[in-house]
Design a protein around this motif. Structure first.
Motif: not given
Length: 112
Positions: A1-3, A5, A36-41, A45
């Protein structure tokens, strides 16, 4: 799940300014954050790709300016313009990211 930020997106753009302090941190820090964050935030990307493309393009422009120094110092003018762009465009895009807008680095080639 992306958030969402937006603060981290803006900080990623501003981290490019580490070049003025460390010399190489302006490439490594945004690269590590993006990877490290492209799939989370959300939108990380897109912003990360824009930053890395900008960095690669600016490096190529710097390489182009080196031989231009021999031609009436045009390379020195190029270095001055690139230095101003290195400083201004990350700030502009940090503001854009914090407002939820897409990044835009002018005269940047799409490598990734």
């Amino acid at each position: 799940m992306q958030t969402e930020n937006r603060t981290l997106l803006a900080a990623t753009h501003l981290s490019q300014l580490l070049d003025f302090v460390t010399g190489l941190g302006g490439l490594l820090v945004p690269l590590v954050i993006w990877l490290t964050q492209k799939d989370k935030i959300i939108d990380m990307d897109e912003n990360g790709r824009a930053i890395i493309n900008f960095r690669i393009t600016m490096f190529l422009y710097v390489l182009l300016c080196v031989p231009l120094i021999l031609f009436f110092g045009l390379g020195l003018l190029g270095f001055l313009i690139l230095g101003i762009g290195y400083f201004i465009f990350p700030i502009i895009n940090a503001v854009r990211a914090s407002n939820g807008k897409a990044p835009h680095y002018p005269m940047t080639f799409e490598f990734i």
